[in-house]
Design an enzyme around this catalytic site. Sequence first.
Site, PDB file in Angstrom:
ATOM      1  N   LEU A  19       0.812  -1.210   0.000  1.00 34.29           N
ATOM      2  CA  LEU A  19       0.000   0.000   0.000  1.00 34.29           C
ATOM      3  C   LEU A  19       0.848   1.265   0.000  1.00 34.29           C
ATOM      4  O   LEU A  19       0.550   2.217  -0.720  1.00 34.29           O
ATOM      5  CB  LEU A  19      -0.930   0.002   1.217  1.00 34.29           C
ATOM      6  CG  LEU A  19      -2.161  -0.893   1.127  1.00 34.29           C
ATOM      7  CD1 LEU A  19      -2.754  -1.111   2.509  1.00 34.29           C
ATOM      8  CD2 LEU A  19      -3.202  -0.302   0.193  1.00 34.29           C
ATOM      9  N   ASP A  38      10.936   3.766   4.565  1.00 33.33           N
ATOM     10  CA  ASP A  38      10.782   2.330   4.821  1.00 33.33           C
ATOM     11  C   ASP A  38      12.033   1.844   5.537  1.00 33.33           C
ATOM     12  O   ASP A  38      13.153   2.203   5.165  1.00 33.33           O
ATOM     13  CB  ASP A  38      10.571   1.548   3.527  1.00 33.33           C
ATOM     14  CG  ASP A  38       9.893   0.212   3.776  1.00 33.33           C
ATOM     15  OD1 ASP A  38       8.687   0.102   3.488  1.00 33.33           O
ATOM     16  OD2 ASP A  38      10.565  -0.710   4.272  1.00 33.33           O
ATOM     17  N   ASP A  73      13.815   4.544  11.565  1.00 34.56           N
ATOM     18  CA  ASP A  73      12.764   3.888  12.337  1.00 34.56           C
ATOM     19  C   ASP A  73      11.832   4.947  12.903  1.00 34.56           C
ATOM     20  O   ASP A  73      12.172   5.630  13.870  1.00 34.56           O
ATOM     21  CB  ASP A  73      13.382   3.061  13.462  1.00 34.56           C
ATOM     22  CG  ASP A  73      12.353   2.299  14.281  1.00 34.56           C
ATOM     23  OD1 ASP A  73      11.141   2.470  14.038  1.00 34.56           O
ATOM     24  OD2 ASP A  73      12.773   1.522  15.169  1.00 34.56           O
ATOM     25  N   ILE A  74      10.656   5.098  12.317  1.00 39.36           N
ATOM     26  CA  ILE A  74       9.753   6.179  12.706  1.00 39.36           C
ATOM     27  C   ILE A  74       8.976   5.863  13.989  1.00 39.36           C
ATOM     28  O   ILE A  74       8.191   6.693  14.446  1.00 39.36           O
ATOM     29  CB  ILE A  74       8.786   6.551  11.560  1.00 39.36           C
ATOM     30  CG1 ILE A  74       8.133   5.324  10.905  1.00 39.36           C
ATOM     31  CG2 ILE A  74       9.582   7.292  10.497  1.00 39.36           C
ATOM     32  CD1 ILE A  74       6.946   4.792  11.604  1.00 39.36           C
ATOM     33  N   ASN A 100       1.602   4.635   7.389  1.00 34.57           N
ATOM     34  CA  ASN A 100       1.255   3.346   6.789  1.00 34.57           C
ATOM     35  C   ASN A 100       2.126   2.199   7.297  1.00 34.57           C
ATOM     36  O   ASN A 100       1.784   1.042   7.091  1.00 34.57           O
ATOM     37  CB  ASN A 100       1.377   3.465   5.258  1.00 34.57           C
ATOM     38  CG  ASN A 100       1.154   2.158   4.552  1.00 34.57           C
ATOM     39  OD1 ASN A 100       0.028   1.688   4.456  1.00 34.57           O
ATOM     40  ND2 ASN A 100       2.228   1.546   4.052  1.00 34.57           N
ATOM     41  N   TYR A 171      -2.619  -6.627  16.682  1.00 35.99           N
ATOM     42  CA  TYR A 171      -2.847  -5.808  15.485  1.00 35.99           C
ATOM     43  C   TYR A 171      -4.193  -5.085  15.568  1.00 35.99           C
ATOM     44  O   TYR A 171      -4.291  -3.889  15.260  1.00 35.99           O
ATOM     45  CB  TYR A 171      -2.788  -6.719  14.265  1.00 35.99           C
ATOM     46  CG  TYR A 171      -3.060  -6.054  12.941  1.00 35.99           C
ATOM     47  CD1 TYR A 171      -2.120  -5.213  12.355  1.00 35.99           C
ATOM     48  CD2 TYR A 171      -4.242  -6.313  12.247  1.00 35.99           C
ATOM     49  CE1 TYR A 171      -2.356  -4.630  11.121  1.00 35.99           C
ATOM     50  CE2 TYR A 171      -4.484  -5.735  11.017  1.00 35.99           C
ATOM     51  CZ  TYR A 171      -3.543  -4.900  10.449  1.00 35.99           C
ATOM     52  OH  TYR A 171      -3.788  -4.326   9.224  1.00 35.99           O
ATOM     53  N   LYS A 175      -4.701  -1.040  15.569  1.00 36.22           N
ATOM     54  CA  LYS A 175      -5.459  -0.372  14.525  1.00 36.22           C
ATOM     55  C   LYS A 175      -6.682   0.359  15.081  1.00 36.22           C
ATOM     56  O   LYS A 175      -7.079   1.407  14.544  1.00 36.22           O
ATOM     57  CB  LYS A 175      -5.882  -1.386  13.454  1.00 36.22           C
ATOM     58  CG  LYS A 175      -4.721  -1.899  12.617  1.00 36.22           C
ATOM     59  CD  LYS A 175      -3.969  -0.760  11.935  1.00 36.22           C
ATOM     60  CE  LYS A 175      -2.996  -1.228  10.880  1.00 36.22           C
ATOM     61  NZ  LYS A 175      -2.218  -0.115  10.284  1.00 36.22           N
ATOM     62  N   THR A 205      -1.276  -7.224   0.397  1.00 32.48           N
ATOM     63  CA  THR A 205       0.031  -6.773   0.879  1.00 32.48           C
ATOM     64  C   THR A 205       0.769  -7.979   1.438  1.00 32.48           C
ATOM     65  O   THR A 205       0.211  -9.083   1.511  1.00 32.48           O
ATOM     66  CB  THR A 205      -0.107  -5.712   1.988  1.00 32.48           C
ATOM     67  OG1 THR A 205      -0.631  -6.354   3.177  1.00 32.48           O
ATOM     68  CG2 THR A 205      -1.041  -4.584   1.572  1.00 32.48           C
TER      69      THR A 205
END
Length: 301
Positions: A19, A38, A73-74, A100, A171, A175, A205
């Site tokens: 995505l 990334d 690494d965000i 994302n 997860y 989310k 994905t």
Amino acid sequence: MSGICEGRVVVVTGAGRGLGRAHALAFAAEGARVVVNDLGVGPDGTPGGENPADAVVAEIRAIGGEAVAHGGDIATGTGAASLIRTALEVYGRLDTLVGNAGFLRDRMLVNLDEHDWDAVIRVHLKGHFLPLRHAAAHWRAEAKAGRTPAARVVHTSSGAGLLGSVGQGNYSAAKAGIIGLTLVAAAELARYGVQVNAVAPAARTRMTERAFAETMAVPAAGFDAMAPENVSPLVVWLGSAASAGVTGRVFEAEGGRITVMEGWRPGPTADKGARWTPAEAGEAARGLLATAEPPGPVYGA
């Protein structure tokens, strides 16, 4: 190159594949300059031997666009600050942030250990919060200096966050948390010219093609409903100035379908006007449930 994002600078996290890659390419096709973030990890977050962000930058440049890679690494303060600083130092501005990045560590709850819980919550939820925090600080400073931006944030949630998903407790929780973060950010940042929305995509994905192999299979012919590129037009529009007035919303996007999600709303209510006994509360609750809309299906159930 010209389009609805002409002149805008867009940051996309987790943009090396799937995505995120589709979003980065779609923004570039609409005239945006893109920071492609990334970390280059595997589907479960383990270190990889490549940085796919470089390949996406090359794709964008091949179609005449402008892009730069960011491999930090965000989900760390340093990495998130570096991400926003890259946009400002390379392109001199920041207009849109698309969150994302993420990976999966699926386990049934009784087998889900603390490390796998923390890792998934960290990359999804913290990895959305920290870039947002640094971007918001920049936009607030711009607004206070009299340069109120037409800034946009697009977060990535999931049907698992809306309805739950068996085997994905970590997860699903992350989310769902992203949706809560989106609603708060939309309310807090509106005064600074920032709109914040979320999408809950269904697409092929690395995270979904194994978990939902049959659904995600590429069709032999006809429209590929699970192609990640189907989600990107909505994300690009939400990330553009054309989406003025749209904030605090959650959209589902799958194939050619877009749905506005309406979230938690008050349903049937009973008010005694005094304290209930447990038995009375139970009787009242059962009566209310009998007239309430049934909950949505839990994925994988």
